[in-house]
Design a protein around this motif. Structure first.
Motif, mmCIF file in Angstrom:
data_model
loop_
_atom_site.group_PDB
_atom_site.id
_atom_site.type_symbol
_atom_site.label_atom_id
_atom_site.label_comp_id
_atom_site.label_asym_id
_atom_site.label_seq_id
_atom_site.Cartn_x
_atom_site.Cartn_y
_atom_site.Cartn_z
ATOM 1 N N SER A 80 38.994 -0.019 -10.183
ATOM 2 C CA SER A 80 40.146 0.794 -10.600
ATOM 3 C C SER A 80 39.918 1.471 -11.946
ATOM 4 O O SER A 80 40.848 2.069 -12.494
ATOM 5 N N SER A 84 44.207 -1.048 -12.955
ATOM 6 C CA SER A 84 45.020 -2.047 -12.252
ATOM 7 C C SER A 84 45.517 -3.116 -13.212
ATOM 8 O O SER A 84 44.982 -3.305 -14.304
ATOM 9 N N GLN A 239 47.790 4.480 -7.753
ATOM 10 C CA GLN A 239 47.440 5.899 -7.816
ATOM 11 C C GLN A 239 48.139 6.669 -6.698
ATOM 12 O O GLN A 239 47.695 6.684 -5.555
ATOM 13 N N ASN A 405 48.127 4.364 -1.970
ATOM 14 C CA ASN A 405 47.945 3.500 -3.138
ATOM 15 C C ASN A 405 49.170 3.429 -4.042
ATOM 16 O O ASN A 405 49.338 2.469 -4.785
ATOM 17 N N TYR A 437 46.417 -0.287 -6.479
ATOM 18 C CA TYR A 437 45.063 0.261 -6.430
ATOM 19 C C TYR A 437 44.943 1.638 -7.090
ATOM 20 O O TYR A 437 45.830 2.485 -6.965
ATOM 21 N N TYR A 438 43.823 1.811 -7.773
ATOM 22 C CA TYR A 438 43.419 3.095 -8.337
ATOM 23 C C TYR A 438 41.948 3.294 -7.973
ATOM 24 O O TYR A 438 41.184 2.341 -7.905
ATOM 25 N N TYR A 441 38.877 1.419 -3.388
ATOM 26 C CA TYR A 441 39.539 0.226 -2.854
ATOM 27 C C TYR A 441 38.571 -0.955 -2.783
ATOM 28 O O TYR A 441 37.496 -0.845 -2.187
#
Length: 473
Positions: A80, A84, A239, A405, A437-438, A441
């Motif tokens: 991330s 995160s 995100q 996300n 999540y950013y 994944y």
């Protein structure tokens, strides 16, 4: 508004997060001798319940039932770019094992089952029967403890009392009518917004309506839970302009019709040109990036995997082809190009230059073999074997949306946080409704966090509704 009904706790969504929340709440209430009325609302009918959870193989980023994979927290943070919530991820790691043991105690078996990732670089523990086994088992146990599961009911608004605590829900039922539920606490576990074309366009952008959901369960994830929470001041997390992507065969109607054999082949666009290093790393570490490239960078958002008969020599190749459609075959590359409606001269030139660039070395399908193709752009880092043994084969590939996300910010008990980072009394979120999540994944974590924070939300909600000083909890 119609009749009013009272529930102490209402869970929205019958996936892994919702069923674990409902069951955990029912168990804790029973354990503490509290007679609580608990309902689980699901927008689909019984036969389609569970959203994404119903269709997922449910990979777990676990060494075994008790231990998360090595570098679990650091990998999730790195994926991330450190956006995160570390505390949330540390809580996930600390509770993953005990939560899976809890699920196992209910009757779900786990095993190291074959996956579509022939060169997986991380452990992959799976529930026998996939996500559907989890939701069926947990829902059955919850019902046995008195949880009322109500189908074809969609929550469309949250109601606050004078103290700013969640006290009611407006629910649209089959036929279009609506009713009001008086509630003590609400747990939002209704997935993301991949089934909502307007939200996809708003957050993901142009042509987002062309991104298919990886399974029909995603179509039930309309994002109302996220919007309702934000309307009363919840902070967003995750995100919003991104989603977990997977490469699939557009010809197939099957859920998760993934094409994961491309590291052993080449990928070309509709003009017959390569556009990516297909052998950059193991399939589980690159398929998402490749799927994104196909959607964002390629004309008409489509690519073609080109290979030959040698692909069929790879052990268990069928596991990496989840599509139910056969390969497109032709005796010559020119014929194949014609079937794909791409320029024959371009495809032939691409394959010929690739073949010449393939370096000697031992081909190893099961790990990075260092067998390269160099002197071409882009190069190929592993699994570079010539495409010269006809009939030649192709699979079309497009990008699919596994889940979105963006979601709601929560603390480690699942309490929804306001823009000022205070818990909104009586409101919880778990699973893909909660943003985490950013960027890239980290595979095998979505179902895991749905279970962990669904359970934590359910337990905390019982403490909340049973505490006379609710706002002090």
């Amino acid at each position: 508004m119609g009749k009013e009904v009272d529930y102490d706790i209402v869970v929205i969504g019958c996936g892994v997060a919702g069923t674990s929340a409902a069951l955990a709440a029912a168990e804790k209430a029973k354990e503490e001798g509290e007679k609580l009325s608990i309902a689980l609302l699901e927008r689909s009918d019984f036969d389609h319940r569970g959203g994404n959870s119903r269709w997922t193989a449910s990979y777990m980023r676990m060494k075994n039932l008790d231990e998360v994979a090595d570098n679990f927290v650091e990998d999730m943070m790195a994926f991330s770019d450190n956006y995160s919530d570390r505390k949330y991820i540390e809580t996930l790691a600390a509770n993953a094992g005990k939560t899976l043991r809890w699920v196992q105690e209910k009757g779900v078996d786990f095993d190291y089952l074959p996956t579509m990732f022939l060169t997986s670089s991380k452990p992959r523990l799976l529930p026998v029967g996939g996500g559907r086994a989890i939701i069926d088992t947990l829902a059955r146990k919850a019902s046995a403890l008195g949880v009322e599961i109500i189908y074809e009911a969609t929550v469309w608004d949250l109601v606050l009392n004078e103290e700013g605590a969640v006290s009611g829900l407006k629910v649209r039922v089959k036929g279009g009518g609506s009713l009001h539920l008086n509630v003590g606490a609400v747990i939002l576990a209704a997935g993301g917004f991949q089934g909502n074309q307007a939200l996809m366009s708003r957050y993901i952008g142009r042509d987002a309506h062309k991104i298919r959901t990886v399974a029909e369960g995603g179509l039930f994830n309309k994002g109302e839970a996220i919007e309702m929470a934000m309307k009363i001041g919840a902070r967003g997390a995750g995100q919003f302009d991104s989603f977990h992507a997977e490469p699939v065969d557009p010809r197939s109607k099957r859920e998760e019709a993934a094409v994961m054999t491309f590291p052993y082949a080449i990928l070309v666009d509709k003009n017959g040109q390569r556009f990516v290093d297909e052998g950059r790393t193991t399939i589980d570490e690159q398929y998402e990036a490749v799927a994104r490239t196909i959607f964002y960078d390629l004309p008409d958002h489509i690519a073609y995997m080109i290979s030959d008969q040698k692909m069929y020599d790879i052990p268990n190749y069928e596991q990496a082809l989840e599509t139910d459609k056969p390969a497109i075959e032709a005796d010559t590359l020119e014929e194949l190009a014609e079937k794909l409606e791409i320029p024959a001269d371009k495809l032939v030139a691409t394959v010929e230059s690739y073949n010449k660039a393939c370096q000697p070395g031992e081909f190893r399908w099961d790990k990075k073999d260092g067998k390269k193709a160099i002197g071409i752009n882009p190069p190929k880092s592993n699994w570079a074997i010539p495409i010269d043994k006809g009939p030649f084969i192709a699979y079309p590939i497009v990008c699919s949306n596994v889940f979105t996300n963006g979601g709601i910010a929560t603390d480690t008990d699942g309490r929804v946080l306001s823009q000022d980072d205070y818990p909104i009394p009586g409101l919880y979120a778990a699973g893909e409704t909660a943003g985490l999540y950013y960027g890239k994944y980290p595979g095998g974590t979505s179902v895991l966090r749905g279970l962990v924070f669904g359970r934590r939300s359910g337990m905390h909600a019982v403490s909340y509704v049973c505490n006379p000083e609710k706002l002090e909890v």
